[in-house]
Design a protein around this motif. Sequence first.
Motif, PDB file in Angstrom:
ATOM      1  N   THR A   1      12.025 -36.917  -4.227  1.00 43.56           N
ATOM      2  CA  THR A   1      10.802 -36.161  -3.989  1.00 43.56           C
ATOM      3  C   THR A   1      11.087 -34.670  -3.885  1.00 43.56           C
ATOM      4  N   ARG A   2      10.208 -33.868  -4.511  1.00 40.77           N
ATOM      5  CA  ARG A   2      10.276 -32.418  -4.394  1.00 40.77           C
ATOM      6  C   ARG A   2       8.882 -31.875  -4.097  1.00 40.77           C
ATOM      7  N   ILE A   3       8.809 -30.991  -3.103  1.00 40.17           N
ATOM      8  CA  ILE A   3       7.544 -30.364  -2.722  1.00 40.17           C
ATOM      9  C   ILE A   3       7.775 -28.863  -2.568  1.00 40.17           C
ATOM     10  N   ARG A   4       6.875 -28.068  -3.154  1.00 38.44           N
ATOM     11  CA  ARG A   4       6.885 -26.614  -2.980  1.00 38.44           C
ATOM     12  C   ARG A   4       5.483 -26.183  -2.571  1.00 38.44           C
ATOM     13  N   SER A   5       5.375 -25.539  -1.430  1.00 35.94           N
ATOM     14  CA  SER A   5       4.078 -25.118  -0.939  1.00 35.94           C
ATOM     15  C   SER A   5       4.176 -23.722  -0.355  1.00 35.94           C
ATOM     16  N   GLN A   6       3.077 -22.954  -0.465  1.00 37.44           N
ATOM     17  CA  GLN A   6       3.071 -21.599   0.097  1.00 37.44           C
ATOM     18  C   GLN A   6       1.661 -21.217   0.502  1.00 37.44           C
ATOM     19  N   ILE A   7       1.555 -20.572   1.648  1.00 40.65           N
ATOM     20  CA  ILE A   7       0.304 -19.971   2.078  1.00 40.65           C
ATOM     21  C   ILE A   7       0.560 -18.481   2.290  1.00 40.65           C
ATOM     22  N   GLU A   8      -0.373 -17.649   1.844  1.00 45.92           N
ATOM     23  CA  GLU A   8      -0.159 -16.195   1.852  1.00 45.92           C
ATOM     24  C   GLU A   8      -1.456 -15.489   2.190  1.00 45.92           C
ATOM     25  N   TYR A   9      -1.339 -14.450   2.989  1.00 48.95           N
ATOM     26  CA  TYR A   9      -2.480 -13.587   3.291  1.00 48.95           C
ATOM     27  C   TYR A   9      -2.116 -12.156   2.903  1.00 48.95           C
ATOM     28  N   LEU A  10      -2.968 -11.530   2.098  1.00 42.11           N
ATOM     29  CA  LEU A  10      -2.723 -10.164   1.634  1.00 42.11           C
ATOM     30  C   LEU A  10      -3.954  -9.306   1.868  1.00 42.11           C
ATOM     31  N   LYS A  11      -3.715  -8.062   2.251  1.00 47.63           N
ATOM     32  CA  LYS A  11      -4.798  -7.093   2.437  1.00 47.63           C
ATOM     33  C   LYS A  11      -4.540  -5.912   1.517  1.00 47.63           C
ATOM     34  N   ARG A  12      -5.543  -5.537   0.738  1.00 48.82           N
ATOM     35  CA  ARG A  12      -5.421  -4.398  -0.179  1.00 48.82           C
ATOM     36  C   ARG A  12      -6.417  -3.314   0.214  1.00 48.82           C
ATOM     37  N   ASN A  13      -5.925  -2.084   0.324  1.00 50.07           N
ATOM     38  CA  ASN A  13      -6.764  -0.929   0.634  1.00 50.07           C
ATOM     39  C   ASN A  13      -6.666   0.077  -0.504  1.00 50.07           C
ATOM     40  N   TYR A  14      -7.778   0.343  -1.177  1.00 53.84           N
ATOM     41  CA  TYR A  14      -7.793   1.387  -2.203  1.00 53.84           C
ATOM     42  C   TYR A  14      -7.787   2.755  -1.529  1.00 53.84           C
ATOM     43  N   THR A  15      -7.085   3.681  -2.165  1.00 52.77           N
ATOM     44  CA  THR A  15      -6.897   4.989  -1.529  1.00 52.77           C
ATOM     45  C   THR A  15      -8.010   5.982  -1.856  1.00 52.77           C
ATOM     46  N   ASP A  16      -8.753   5.763  -2.967  1.00 50.97           N
ATOM     47  CA  ASP A  16      -9.723   6.776  -3.388  1.00 50.97           C
ATOM     48  C   ASP A  16     -11.091   6.226  -3.788  1.00 50.97           C
ATOM     49  N   ILE A  17     -11.193   4.954  -4.160  1.00 47.23           N
ATOM     50  CA  ILE A  17     -12.464   4.427  -4.656  1.00 47.23           C
ATOM     51  C   ILE A  17     -13.300   3.930  -3.489  1.00 47.23           C
ATOM     52  N   LEU A  18     -14.525   4.447  -3.374  1.00 46.55           N
ATOM     53  CA  LEU A  18     -15.428   4.055  -2.299  1.00 46.55           C
ATOM     54  C   LEU A  18     -16.117   2.740  -2.616  1.00 46.55           C
ATOM     55  N   ALA A  19     -16.366   1.962  -1.585  1.00 48.73           N
ATOM     56  CA  ALA A  19     -17.092   0.706  -1.736  1.00 48.73           C
ATOM     57  C   ALA A  19     -18.582   0.986  -1.947  1.00 48.73           C
ATOM     58  N   ARG A  20     -19.269  -0.001  -2.485  1.00 46.79           N
ATOM     59  CA  ARG A  20     -20.707   0.096  -2.714  1.00 46.79           C
ATOM     60  C   ARG A  20     -21.393  -1.138  -2.150  1.00 46.79           C
ATOM     61  N   ASP A  21     -22.634  -0.947  -1.720  1.00 40.84           N
ATOM     62  CA  ASP A  21     -23.514  -2.076  -1.463  1.00 40.84           C
ATOM     63  C   ASP A  21     -24.748  -1.901  -2.341  1.00 40.84           C
ATOM     64  N   ASN A  22     -25.811  -2.637  -2.075  1.00 40.48           N
ATOM     65  CA  ASN A  22     -26.988  -2.565  -2.941  1.00 40.48           C
ATOM     66  C   ASN A  22     -27.758  -1.257  -2.802  1.00 40.48           C
ATOM     67  N   GLU A  23     -27.425  -0.470  -1.777  1.00 38.26           N
ATOM     68  CA  GLU A  23     -28.098   0.814  -1.572  1.00 38.26           C
ATOM     69  C   GLU A  23     -27.305   1.986  -2.148  1.00 38.26           C
ATOM     70  N   GLY A  24     -26.042   1.785  -2.513  1.00 40.92           N
ATOM     71  CA  GLY A  24     -25.225   2.866  -3.056  1.00 40.92           C
ATOM     72  C   GLY A  24     -23.847   2.900  -2.423  1.00 40.92           C
ATOM     73  N   LEU A  25     -23.210   4.065  -2.496  1.00 42.46           N
ATOM     74  CA  LEU A  25     -21.849   4.219  -1.985  1.00 42.46           C
ATOM     75  C   LEU A  25     -21.814   4.136  -0.465  1.00 42.46           C
ATOM     76  N   LEU A  26     -20.718   3.547   0.051  1.00 38.54           N
ATOM     77  CA  LEU A  26     -20.468   3.515   1.484  1.00 38.54           C
ATOM     78  C   LEU A  26     -19.451   4.586   1.844  1.00 38.54           C
ATOM     79  N   GLU A  27     -19.369   4.925   3.095  1.00 40.37           N
ATOM     80  CA  GLU A  27     -18.403   5.913   3.552  1.00 40.37           C
ATOM     81  C   GLU A  27     -17.081   5.241   3.921  1.00 40.37           C
ATOM     82  N   GLU A  28     -16.616   4.346   3.059  1.00 45.26           N
ATOM     83  CA  GLU A  28     -15.339   3.665   3.284  1.00 45.26           C
ATOM     84  C   GLU A  28     -14.772   3.226   1.941  1.00 45.26           C
ATOM     85  N   ASN A  29     -13.459   3.180   1.865  1.00 49.01           N
ATOM     86  CA  ASN A  29     -12.809   2.768   0.626  1.00 49.01           C
ATOM     87  C   ASN A  29     -12.884   1.258   0.451  1.00 49.01           C
TER      88      ASN A  29
END
Length: 376
Positions: free
Chosen positions: A288-316
């Motif tokens: 028997t051989r088993i390979r398993s992995q769980i991973e958590y990653l967080k990505r932060n953009y340095t310059d692109i602002l987020a948007r919602d349905n009203e327009g740009l937010l004041e956060e990346n």
Amino acid sequence: MKKIYISICISLVSFVLVGQERHQLEIATLGGYEYNYFKSPTMISTDDGILTEEDLISSSFYQDISADYGFRYKWGADRLRFYALPYARIFQENMDDSYWSIDSKIKYDHKFNRKTRFFAGLNFKRMNREGLDGAQDVLVNPLGYTLLGSELELERTNAKNVISRIGLFHNFKNFDAFGTRDLEYHEFGSQLKLEKEFEKQDLEHTLGFLAYYKVRLYNTFNASEISSEGNRDWRYIRATAYYEYPISKSIRLKPSVTYYQRMDPLANRSGFRQYGPSLGLYVKTKRTRIRSQIEYLKRNYTDILARDNEGLLEENITYNYTDFSLRFEHQLSHSSFSLTGNLYSRLRTTNYSDLAARSFRGYRNQYAGIGIKWEL
């Protein structure tokens, strides 16, 4: 000159008469179900109204067919290896979305002495797949592509049994044209691997570090006129530290932490920083051989602002990835057949919630299957 000629002749004779040759072939098939294989968000707003999950998400039962061929020839201090891995995923509900790939590698290494070894390799991969990846972030990213790669590495073991491996690599990737757009890139880089192995209570532990730096130069152009329309110059740094901890002779844990950064010196726009931990589980017994992995990653953009349905937010823009994978093989009795299975899940959440956008959005992609492998 005569001595050189004699040396070449001896090497050729050694290659033909003394070399050790080995072939290996595995053939496998696996059936399962994949959800949202184009990584689409669940809702998009268009001029014609709202498109919902039923309109956007493609899912299907599938059948995987694959082979794994390996060839090795060893003579003296030299070794030549070749691998070919053809693969196809056939979707039963949506046959037009089926795809295939072929991945082939040729590797050569020479052992100078007990502590020093040289490696060289070439890689070719063809992915024949239609469609766009809904996980794209900036550039139009067709799923089909052709990849050519090469690498050179030198491995050295020092007096403290620390193995260091340093290398250079180059890749050229040409994405299939999509509409009138086309995309390709060259990337150049260097990489480093350090490993320290030690025994404790008759079990082998490993401390390791992997890192690379690379420059990726994109060209985007109009495929119908072959006229240059833009360039991208992205720089990447990635570093991973890990520890392979043996619970027993057959079970190992591998906790690790990764830092990954993309820099955009040309446009100063598309950079990000990504980091997070992962935990791997490896089980290897006689059958028997088993390979398993769980991973958590967080990505932060340095310059692109987020948007919602009203327009740009004041956060990346930020992403949160939660990935889980599991693969297993179990040999049936003492035959050449094994029962196989896989499970994969990726969840991406983000603060970019504009329903008018497809890129940068959150999505869920998951699949699971079970099958059989035949080792020849």
